[in-house]
Every structure is written in structure tokens, then in C-alpha cells.
Write a protein that holds these residues in place. Structure first.
Motif, PDB file in Angstrom:
ATOM      1  N   VAL A  13      10.961  16.456  -7.948  1.00 59.22           N
ATOM      2  CA  VAL A  13      10.529  15.226  -7.294  1.00 59.22           C
ATOM      3  C   VAL A  13      11.755  14.596  -6.655  1.00 59.22           C
ATOM      4  CG1 VAL A  13       9.550  12.923  -7.576  1.00 59.22           C
ATOM      5  CG2 VAL A  13       8.632  14.827  -8.916  1.00 59.22           C
ATOM      6  N   TRP A  14      11.722  14.490  -5.326  1.00 56.41           N
ATOM      7  CA  TRP A  14      12.817  13.844  -4.604  1.00 56.41           C
ATOM      8  C   TRP A  14      12.440  12.388  -4.409  1.00 56.41           C
ATOM      9  CZ3 TRP A  14      13.321  10.871  -0.331  1.00 56.41           C
ATOM     10  CH2 TRP A  14      14.598  10.718   0.222  1.00 56.41           C
ATOM     11  N   GLN A  15      13.352  11.486  -4.767  1.00 61.10           N
ATOM     12  CA  GLN A  15      13.121  10.062  -4.582  1.00 61.10           C
ATOM     13  C   GLN A  15      14.150   9.463  -3.638  1.00 61.10           C
ATOM     14  OE1 GLN A  15      12.861   9.066  -9.057  1.00 61.10           O
ATOM     15  NE2 GLN A  15      11.687   7.434  -8.038  1.00 61.10           N
ATOM     16  N   SER A  16      13.697   8.572  -2.777  1.00 64.96           N
ATOM     17  CA  SER A  16      14.619   7.859  -1.910  1.00 64.96           C
ATOM     18  C   SER A  16      15.515   6.984  -2.786  1.00 64.96           C
ATOM     19  CB  SER A  16      13.867   7.004  -0.893  1.00 64.96           C
ATOM     20  OG  SER A  16      13.069   6.040  -1.542  1.00 64.96           O
ATOM     21  N   PRO A  17      16.715   6.642  -2.319  1.00 62.10           N
ATOM     22  CA  PRO A  17      17.659   5.875  -3.141  1.00 62.10           C
ATOM     23  C   PRO A  17      17.090   4.547  -3.647  1.00 62.10           C
ATOM     24  CG  PRO A  17      18.753   6.785  -1.230  1.00 62.10           C
ATOM     25  CD  PRO A  17      17.300   7.042  -1.040  1.00 62.10           C
ATOM     26  N   ALA A  18      16.261   3.910  -2.857  1.00 59.99           N
ATOM     27  CA  ALA A  18      15.696   2.621  -3.270  1.00 59.99           C
ATOM     28  C   ALA A  18      14.199   2.621  -3.031  1.00 59.99           C
ATOM     29  CB  ALA A  18      16.358   1.479  -2.488  1.00 59.99           C
ATOM     30  N   PRO A  19      13.436   3.353  -3.897  1.00 61.57           N
ATOM     31  CA  PRO A  19      12.001   3.441  -3.675  1.00 61.57           C
ATOM     32  C   PRO A  19      11.324   2.084  -3.769  1.00 61.57           C
ATOM     33  CG  PRO A  19      12.575   4.243  -5.867  1.00 61.57           C
ATOM     34  CD  PRO A  19      13.851   4.036  -5.120  1.00 61.57           C
TER      35      PRO A  19
ATOM     36  N   ASP B 235       9.103  11.296  -2.735  1.00 58.48           N
ATOM     37  CA  ASP B 235       8.726   9.894  -2.898  1.00 58.48           C
ATOM     38  C   ASP B 235       9.674   9.035  -2.081  1.00 58.48           C
ATOM     39  OD1 ASP B 235       8.305   7.265  -3.718  1.00 58.48           O
ATOM     40  OD2 ASP B 235       7.873   7.818  -5.787  1.00 58.48           O
ATOM     41  N   ASP B 236       9.164   8.537  -0.977  1.00 59.99           N
ATOM     42  CA  ASP B 236       9.966   7.655  -0.120  1.00 59.99           C
ATOM     43  C   ASP B 236       9.436   6.228  -0.187  1.00 59.99           C
ATOM     44  OD1 ASP B 236      12.096   7.170   1.649  1.00 59.99           O
ATOM     45  OD2 ASP B 236      10.759   7.271   3.384  1.00 59.99           O
ATOM     46  N   GLY B 237       9.065   5.828  -1.402  1.00 55.55           N
ATOM     47  CA  GLY B 237       8.638   4.454  -1.626  1.00 55.55           C
ATOM     48  C   GLY B 237       7.176   4.237  -1.325  1.00 55.55           C
ATOM     49  N   ASP B 238       6.882   3.786  -0.112  1.00 50.10           N
ATOM     50  CA  ASP B 238       5.489   3.515   0.229  1.00 50.10           C
ATOM     51  C   ASP B 238       4.796   4.727   0.845  1.00 50.10           C
ATOM     52  OD1 ASP B 238       6.974   3.416   2.540  1.00 50.10           O
ATOM     53  OD2 ASP B 238       5.953   1.671   3.382  1.00 50.10           O
ATOM     54  N   VAL B 239       5.506   5.851   0.912  1.00 52.47           N
ATOM     55  CA  VAL B 239       4.910   7.116   1.349  1.00 52.47           C
ATOM     56  C   VAL B 239       5.351   8.214   0.388  1.00 52.47           C
ATOM     57  CG1 VAL B 239       4.787   8.855   3.165  1.00 52.47           C
ATOM     58  CG2 VAL B 239       4.853   6.438   3.779  1.00 52.47           C
ATOM     59  N   VAL B 240       4.376   8.937  -0.164  1.00 52.09           N
ATOM     60  CA  VAL B 240       4.653  10.022  -1.102  1.00 52.09           C
ATOM     61  C   VAL B 240       3.917  11.262  -0.626  1.00 52.09           C
ATOM     62  CG1 VAL B 240       4.621  10.778  -3.509  1.00 52.09           C
ATOM     63  CG2 VAL B 240       4.784   8.334  -2.985  1.00 52.09           C
TER      64      VAL B 240
ATOM     65  N   LEU C 116       0.840  -1.193   0.000  1.00 49.65           N
ATOM     66  CA  LEU C 116       0.000   0.000   0.000  1.00 49.65           C
ATOM     67  C   LEU C 116       0.875   1.242   0.000  1.00 49.65           C
ATOM     68  CD1 LEU C 116      -2.843   1.306   0.269  1.00 49.65           C
ATOM     69  CD2 LEU C 116      -2.448   1.316   2.749  1.00 49.65           C
ATOM     70  N   VAL C 117       0.542   2.197  -0.874  1.00 52.70           N
ATOM     71  CA  VAL C 117       1.217   3.490  -0.898  1.00 52.70           C
ATOM     72  C   VAL C 117       0.308   4.513  -0.234  1.00 52.70           C
ATOM     73  CG1 VAL C 117       2.100   5.356  -2.355  1.00 52.70           C
ATOM     74  CG2 VAL C 117       2.512   2.969  -2.996  1.00 52.70           C
ATOM     75  N   LEU C 118       0.841   5.228   0.755  1.00 52.83           N
ATOM     76  CA  LEU C 118       0.136   6.331   1.379  1.00 52.83           C
ATOM     77  C   LEU C 118       0.664   7.629   0.787  1.00 52.83           C
ATOM     78  CD1 LEU C 118       0.217   5.198   5.114  1.00 52.83           C
ATOM     79  CD2 LEU C 118      -1.724   5.084   3.542  1.00 52.83           C
ATOM     80  N   ALA C 119      -0.235   8.507   0.367  1.00 53.65           N
ATOM     81  CA  ALA C 119       0.163   9.757  -0.269  1.00 53.65           C
ATOM     82  C   ALA C 119      -0.610  10.912   0.348  1.00 53.65           C
ATOM     83  CB  ALA C 119      -0.097   9.698  -1.777  1.00 53.65           C
ATOM     84  N   SER C 120       0.002  12.096   0.332  1.00 49.29           N
ATOM     85  CA  SER C 120      -0.687  13.270   0.859  1.00 49.29           C
ATOM     86  C   SER C 120      -0.265  14.511   0.098  1.00 49.29           C
ATOM     87  CB  SER C 120      -0.383  13.463   2.351  1.00 49.29           C
ATOM     88  OG  SER C 120       0.970  13.859   2.544  1.00 49.29           O
ATOM     89  N   VAL C 121      -1.125  15.518   0.173  1.00 46.18           N
ATOM     90  CA  VAL C 121      -0.769  16.842  -0.309  1.00 46.18           C
ATOM     91  C   VAL C 121      -1.053  17.823   0.811  1.00 46.18           C
ATOM     92  CG1 VAL C 121      -3.050  17.318  -1.317  1.00 46.18           C
ATOM     93  CG2 VAL C 121      -1.040  18.543  -2.170  1.00 46.18           C
ATOM     94  N   CYS C 122      -0.255  18.867   0.862  1.00 49.38           N
ATOM     95  CA  CYS C 122      -0.463  19.955   1.804  1.00 49.38           C
ATOM     96  C   CYS C 122      -0.471  19.396   3.237  1.00 49.38           C
ATOM     97  CB  CYS C 122      -1.757  20.692   1.445  1.00 49.38           C
ATOM     98  SG  CYS C 122      -1.891  22.368   2.104  1.00 49.38           S
TER      99      CYS C 122
END
Length: 204
Positions: free
Chosen positions: A192-198, A147-152, A100-106
Motif C-alpha cells: 500500500v503506497w500512501q502519499s506523505p500527507a494523506p 492511497d493519495d488521500g481523497d483518491v484511492v 469524499l473519497v473516490l476509490a477504484s479497482v482495475c
């Protein structure tokens, strides 16, 4: 999309329109408005009535998206009220599972933080809520989308468009995301910042 009374209009409308256009462009995307409680309508901060709102069922979702709104005062519906009641953070905490990916804005990020899912993790929110996010255990990154993989997470309000397009790109490819952006007549902004191993996702 987990909505609640006092949610910011654009936090919902921007991503919802983006993902709906992605579906029309041929991507396998399905978007539902859901509520943690047993309600069929939700009223935004601007007075729009959102319906139909379905009952919360995160076990059937690939992405749970949390918008923000109403952070500065608990005198009116919004994030501050939801933080005080604790219902949405508790529901989000219970929803966490592999895949599951959890995402949020603001300021939706503050609800994720209250659920404990941002502790010690790179994230972002509206610039006026960065201090609160840090206090809640997050590690803010200077980027429009993190983007930290399962949390964006994404910055304030219009950053929801960039988050939505990024998730289209992540799940369905850059070409589809570019087609949707052209349809929206929107030029993607910021970094867009991505973690090294999303962590890769499934369908969306």
C-alpha cells in the motif's frame, strides 16, 4: 459502489463481501449498489444480475467506489462504452467535494481519470491498462493499492480485496481489518503506497 453493465464480477463481489463482513464485525459500514442512470438492475461481464441498484446519490456517501471491466472493446458493455458515452466520468466529476473519497479497482481508474480527478496524481490500475492511465494524465505507482488521500486506486481484479481491507483499516482500524481478513481467509498482498500527507476520511 457505482456499477454499470459489463462491470467485472470480482471487482464488485470482492469489495462488497469485504465491506459486508466488516459491518457484521461491528464496523459502521453501509454498502449500496448505485447506478448513474435510472436502472434497478445491472448485468456483470459474467452474466450475473445485480439488484437492487439504487439511483446515484453521491452527496450521501463517504466513499464512492468505481469497479472496472470491459476496457478492451466498445463492442460490449463495460468501461470502454462508459468512456465513450462520458456519462459516468461527468457524474464523478460533479460528485467531487471535500470529505469524499473516490476509490477504484482495475480499469475503474480510467473512469476516474476521464473525470479529471487523477491528473498528475499517483494512482494504479490493471497492468494491461497502465499505458492508457498514463495517457489519461495519471502517474502510475508500482503498488497494489495507492492511497493519495481523497483518491484511492488499486491494481487488477483481486486487488479489490486489498483496497477494501485497506479502507477498512483506514476508517476503522487495523484490528477490524485483520478480523475481516481472517474471516475471508485471505492474506493481504502487495504494497500500500500512501502519499506523505494523506487526507483523512470520515465514516465509511
Amino acid at each position: 459502489m457505482l456499477v454499470f453493465d459489463g462491470v467485472d464480477d470480482l471487482d464488485v463481489a470482492g469489495p462488497y463481501g469485504t465491506w459486508s463482513m466488516a459491518r457484521r464485525a461491528g464496523a459502521a459500514v453501509s454498502v449500496r449498489l448505485v447506478s448513474e442512470g435510472a436502472v434497478s438492475t445491472v448485468t456483470t461481464a459474467g452474466g450475473l444480475r445485480l439488484a437492487p441498484v439504487q439511483r446515484w446519490s453521491p452527496g450521501t456517501a463517504d466513499v464512492v467506489f468505481v469497479p472496472g471491466g470491459g476496457f478492451t472493446s466498445a463492442q460490449h458493455p463495460g468501461v470502454a462504452v462508459e468512456l465513450a458515452t462520458g456519462r459516468i466520468p461527468t457524474a464523478l466529476r460533479s460528485a467531487v467535494r471535500p470529505g469524499l473519497v473516490l476509490a477504484s479497482v482495475c480499469t475503474g481508474a480510467l473512469l476516474l481519470a476521464a473525470a479529471g480527478v487523477l491528473s498528475g496524481r499517483p494512482c494504479t490500475t490493471h497492468h494491461r491498462a497502465i499505458a492508457a492511465l498514463t495517457e489519461a494524465g495519471g502517474e502510475p505507482v508500482d503498488a497494489r493499492v495507492v492511497d493519495d488521500g481523497d483518491v484511492v486506486t488499486a491494481g487488477g481484479v483481486t486487488a479489490g480485496l486489498d483496497l477494501a481491507l485497506w479502507l477498512v483499516e483506514r476508517f476503522h482500524g487495523a484490528e477490524v481489518a485483520a478480523t475481516v481478513a481472517r474471516g475471508l481467509e485471505y492474506e493481504r498482498q502487495g504494497q500500500v503506497w500512501q502519499s506523505p500527507a494523506p487526507i483523512s476520511g470520515g465514516g465509511a
